[in-house]
Design a protein around this motif. Structure first.
Motif, PDB file in Angstrom:
ATOM      1  N   PHE A 313     -10.463  -1.385  -4.983  1.00 30.99           N
ATOM      2  CA  PHE A 313     -10.345  -0.194  -5.822  1.00 30.99           C
ATOM      3  C   PHE A 313      -9.893   1.029  -5.030  1.00 30.99           C
ATOM      4  N   ALA A 314     -10.030   0.963  -3.712  1.00 27.96           N
ATOM      5  CA  ALA A 314      -9.675   2.097  -2.863  1.00 27.96           C
ATOM      6  C   ALA A 314      -9.050   1.606  -1.567  1.00 27.96           C
ATOM      7  N   LYS A 315      -8.286   2.490  -0.923  1.00 33.35           N
ATOM      8  CA  LYS A 315      -7.707   2.215   0.390  1.00 33.35           C
ATOM      9  C   LYS A 315      -7.991   3.399   1.309  1.00 33.35           C
ATOM     10  N   MET A 316      -8.357   3.103   2.563  1.00 34.82           N
ATOM     11  CA  MET A 316      -8.555   4.147   3.562  1.00 34.82           C
ATOM     12  C   MET A 316      -7.271   4.348   4.347  1.00 34.82           C
ATOM     13  N   VAL A 317      -6.823   5.603   4.424  1.00 29.87           N
ATOM     14  CA  VAL A 317      -5.559   5.883   5.131  1.00 29.87           C
ATOM     15  C   VAL A 317      -5.731   6.935   6.221  1.00 29.87           C
ATOM     16  N   GLY A 318      -6.925   7.477   6.381  1.00 30.91           N
ATOM     17  CA  GLY A 318      -7.120   8.535   7.358  1.00 30.91           C
ATOM     18  C   GLY A 318      -6.256   9.733   7.020  1.00 30.91           C
ATOM     19  N   SER A 319      -5.615  10.306   8.054  1.00 32.27           N
ATOM     20  CA  SER A 319      -4.717  11.444   7.830  1.00 32.27           C
ATOM     21  C   SER A 319      -3.255  11.035   7.945  1.00 32.27           C
ATOM     22  N   ASP A 320      -2.986   9.739   7.853  1.00 26.34           N
ATOM     23  CA  ASP A 320      -1.653   9.186   8.050  1.00 26.34           C
ATOM     24  C   ASP A 320      -0.818   9.324   6.769  1.00 26.34           C
ATOM     25  N   ALA A 321       0.212  10.161   6.826  1.00 27.38           N
ATOM     26  CA  ALA A 321       1.042  10.417   5.645  1.00 27.38           C
ATOM     27  C   ALA A 321       1.765   9.163   5.186  1.00 27.38           C
ATOM     28  N   VAL A 322       2.242   8.363   6.135  1.00 28.25           N
ATOM     29  CA  VAL A 322       2.978   7.141   5.779  1.00 28.25           C
ATOM     30  C   VAL A 322       2.073   6.155   5.047  1.00 28.25           C
ATOM     31  N   LYS A 323       0.856   5.948   5.588  1.00 25.40           N
ATOM     32  CA  LYS A 323      -0.103   5.051   4.939  1.00 25.40           C
ATOM     33  C   LYS A 323      -0.480   5.555   3.554  1.00 25.40           C
ATOM     34  N   MET A 324      -0.597   6.866   3.423  1.00 20.63           N
ATOM     35  CA  MET A 324      -0.945   7.461   2.133  1.00 20.63           C
ATOM     36  C   MET A 324       0.109   7.148   1.088  1.00 20.63           C
ATOM     37  N   VAL A 325       1.359   7.317   1.446  1.00 21.91           N
ATOM     38  CA  VAL A 325       2.458   7.065   0.507  1.00 21.91           C
ATOM     39  C   VAL A 325       2.538   5.578   0.171  1.00 21.91           C
ATOM     40  N   LYS A 326       2.351   4.712   1.167  1.00 21.81           N
ATOM     41  CA  LYS A 326       2.371   3.262   0.915  1.00 21.81           C
ATOM     42  C   LYS A 326       1.254   2.857  -0.041  1.00 21.81           C
ATOM     43  N   ALA A 327       0.076   3.433   0.147  1.00 18.83           N
ATOM     44  CA  ALA A 327      -1.052   3.120  -0.744  1.00 18.83           C
ATOM     45  C   ALA A 327      -0.753   3.581  -2.161  1.00 18.83           C
ATOM     46  N   PHE A 328      -0.167   4.753  -2.288  1.00 22.76           N
ATOM     47  CA  PHE A 328       0.214   5.275  -3.607  1.00 22.76           C
ATOM     48  C   PHE A 328       1.169   4.306  -4.316  1.00 22.76           C
ATOM     49  N   ILE A 329       2.178   3.839  -3.593  1.00 26.05           N
ATOM     50  CA  ILE A 329       3.151   2.917  -4.175  1.00 26.05           C
ATOM     51  C   ILE A 329       2.479   1.597  -4.567  1.00 26.05           C
ATOM     52  N   ALA A 330       1.619   1.085  -3.687  1.00 22.30           N
ATOM     53  CA  ALA A 330       0.946  -0.197  -3.959  1.00 22.30           C
ATOM     54  C   ALA A 330       0.062  -0.114  -5.195  1.00 22.30           C
ATOM     55  N   PHE A 331      -0.624   1.001  -5.378  1.00 17.35           N
ATOM     56  CA  PHE A 331      -1.552   1.132  -6.508  1.00 17.35           C
ATOM     57  C   PHE A 331      -0.818   1.268  -7.851  1.00 17.35           C
ATOM     58  N   GLN A 332       0.448   1.600  -7.835  1.00 19.90           N
ATOM     59  CA  GLN A 332       1.181   1.731  -9.097  1.00 19.90           C
ATOM     60  C   GLN A 332       1.292   0.389  -9.825  1.00 19.90           C
ATOM     61  N   ASP A 333       1.206  -0.704  -9.082  1.00 16.17           N
ATOM     62  CA  ASP A 333       1.331  -2.038  -9.687  1.00 16.17           C
ATOM     63  C   ASP A 333       0.002  -2.796  -9.740  1.00 16.17           C
ATOM     64  N   SER A 334      -1.103  -2.119  -9.492  1.00 16.25           N
ATOM     65  CA  SER A 334      -2.402  -2.793  -9.431  1.00 16.25           C
ATOM     66  C   SER A 334      -2.964  -3.074 -10.823  1.00 16.25           C
ATOM     67  N   THR A 335      -3.666  -4.195 -10.929  1.00 11.29           N
ATOM     68  CA  THR A 335      -4.334  -4.556 -12.197  1.00 11.29           C
ATOM     69  C   THR A 335      -5.816  -4.853 -11.910  1.00 11.29           C
ATOM     70  N   ALA A 336      -6.463  -3.973 -11.178  1.00 15.72           N
ATOM     71  CA  ALA A 336      -7.860  -4.185 -10.783  1.00 15.72           C
ATOM     72  C   ALA A 336      -8.786  -4.169 -11.991  1.00 15.72           C
ATOM     73  N   ASN A 337      -9.891  -4.903 -11.886  1.00 13.02           N
ATOM     74  CA  ASN A 337     -10.882  -4.978 -12.959  1.00 13.02           C
ATOM     75  C   ASN A 337     -11.995  -3.964 -12.707  1.00 13.02           C
ATOM     76  N   PHE A 338     -11.901  -2.815 -13.371  1.00 17.68           N
ATOM     77  CA  PHE A 338     -12.867  -1.742 -13.165  1.00 17.68           C
ATOM     78  C   PHE A 338     -14.184  -1.972 -13.901  1.00 17.68           C
ATOM     79  N   LYS A 339     -14.332  -3.122 -14.555  1.00 14.19           N
ATOM     80  CA  LYS A 339     -15.581  -3.430 -15.238  1.00 14.19           C
ATOM     81  C   LYS A 339     -16.633  -4.007 -14.289  1.00 14.19           C
TER      82      LYS A 339
END
Length: 359
Positions: A313-339
């Motif tokens: 449900f979450a990703k840790m990226v620290g202060s890394d801008a590149v990791k932050m953007v990659k996580a943002f892109i990856a989550f756009q296609d996620s189908t996680a079960n929040f139940k």
């Protein structure tokens, strides 16, 4: 009648206390006296929570703020001790991991008053965090440890708490109750989505306030560079903590991000409900994102809520801008079960029953 004193000082504590105060009022088995240390003194960070969430007005407001850790904690310890001597409570309730938490626990324990720690057992395993020091010391001197998760219980067991004169209970996370209860009112009371001309799922909600990010200009620049890049795809809405705002201003740092003043809880709930995802270095907001079925990008190297990461449900990226953007892109296609049930149910009632047992 038995009496407890509740110590509050920061925004997340106001939200959690609102749930417990309402339950205490409904049952009327014991009296609650609320002490506001003043740690968060900005009206939008403090006063608004008491008014809009119908928390009983604090009996005491100590107005202690704007100081370093030592001076702040020391003054709180002194003033809270005076309150406890006057009120003679049967127990003191503290929430989370702030200086107010530690000062309240220390003042109570030195007066031989029982200490109840809500949100016990959490660990980041980063001793550079003031919050980590506060929570470890508070746990050690608490009589009732109300833990939100299995990992919090495991942390206490690993530290030998089973051999200490304290009671460990898995109560669940009281923030879940707050989100469920106040979500009924936020839509009718908040106009922030229309005021900011935002569209559902077309903006990212961000908050940045931790010292390891704000006091390190390399980290701060990197985080905001990541937010600015993401802002080219989705509007980034940033309710800005007064302290972070001052640091940005003093260093002449300007970024193309939609910066707004701190908001009340109803506004925050509506932002959470309608955003695409959350980017934060806050602890509480990570869970609030989950409760509102939103992914979270954590701008830290560690989290106390590790179950959010291990379950995707979450990703840790620290202060890394590149990791932050990659996580943002990856989550756009996620189908996680929040139940998934990570944080319990009827948490406030569970806590109330445990508190009643030790009075």
């Amino acid at each position: 009648m038995k009496k407890i004193v509740t110590i509050l000082g920061a925004r997340p504590q106001f939200v959690k206390a609102a749930v417990l105060s309402r339950i205490i009022s409904n049952h009327n088995d014991f009296e609650e006296v609320i002490v506001h240390t003043g740690q968060h003194y900005d009206a939008n960070m403090s006063d608004i929570f008491f008014s809009e969430m119908e928390i009983p007005k604090p009996t005491y407001n100590l107005a202690i703020n704007g100081l370093g850790h030592g001076a702040m904690t020391g003054q709180m310890l002194q003033k809270i001790e005076e309150v406890l001597i006057a009120e003679k409570p049967d127990a003191v309730v503290v929430f989370g991991d702030t200086n107010s938490t530690l000062a309240g626990a220390l003042a109570a324990k030195k007066l031989h008053i029982k200490v109840i720690h809500i949100e016990a057992g959490l660990r980041s395993f980063n001793m550079k965090m003031p919050e980590e020091i506060n929570r470890i010391l508070t746990d050690r001197i608490s009589d009732l440890l109300l833990c939100p998760t299995d990992s919090a219980i495991d942390n206490l067991v690993n530290e030998g708490f089973e051999n200490m004169p304290s009671k460990i209970i898995k109560s669940g996370d009281i923030m879940k109750d707050a989100v469920e209860y106040y979500s009924q009112f936020s839509q009718e009371k908040s106009t922030i989505i229309s005021d900011l001309n935002l569209k559902k799922n077309e903006f990212v909600l961000a908050t940045i306030h931790r010292q390891e990010n704000t006091d390190d200009l390399v980290n701060l620049n990197s985080i905001f560079a990541g937010l600015e890049t993401i802002g080219k795809e989705k509007t980034v809405v940033l309710p800005l903590h007064p302290r972070t705002k001052a640091i940005l201003k003093s260093n002449n740092l300007n970024f193309n991000i939609k910066v707004i003043d701190p908001v009340g809880y109803f506004d925050m709930l509506e932002l959470l409900k309608n955003c695409n995802l959350v980017i934060t270095d806050s602890g509480g907001l990570q869970k609030e994102a989950f409760f509102n079925k939103k992914h979270c990008i954590i701008a830290r190297e560690e989290t106390e809520w590790i179950e959010l990461v291990t379950n995707g449900f979450a990703k840790m990226v620290g202060s890394d801008a590149v990791k932050m953007v990659k996580a943002f892109i990856a989550f756009q296609d996620s189908t996680a079960n929040f139940k998934m049930d990570l944080y319990g149910a009827n948490v406030g009632e569970n806590m109330y029953k445990e508190i009643l047992k030790i009075l």
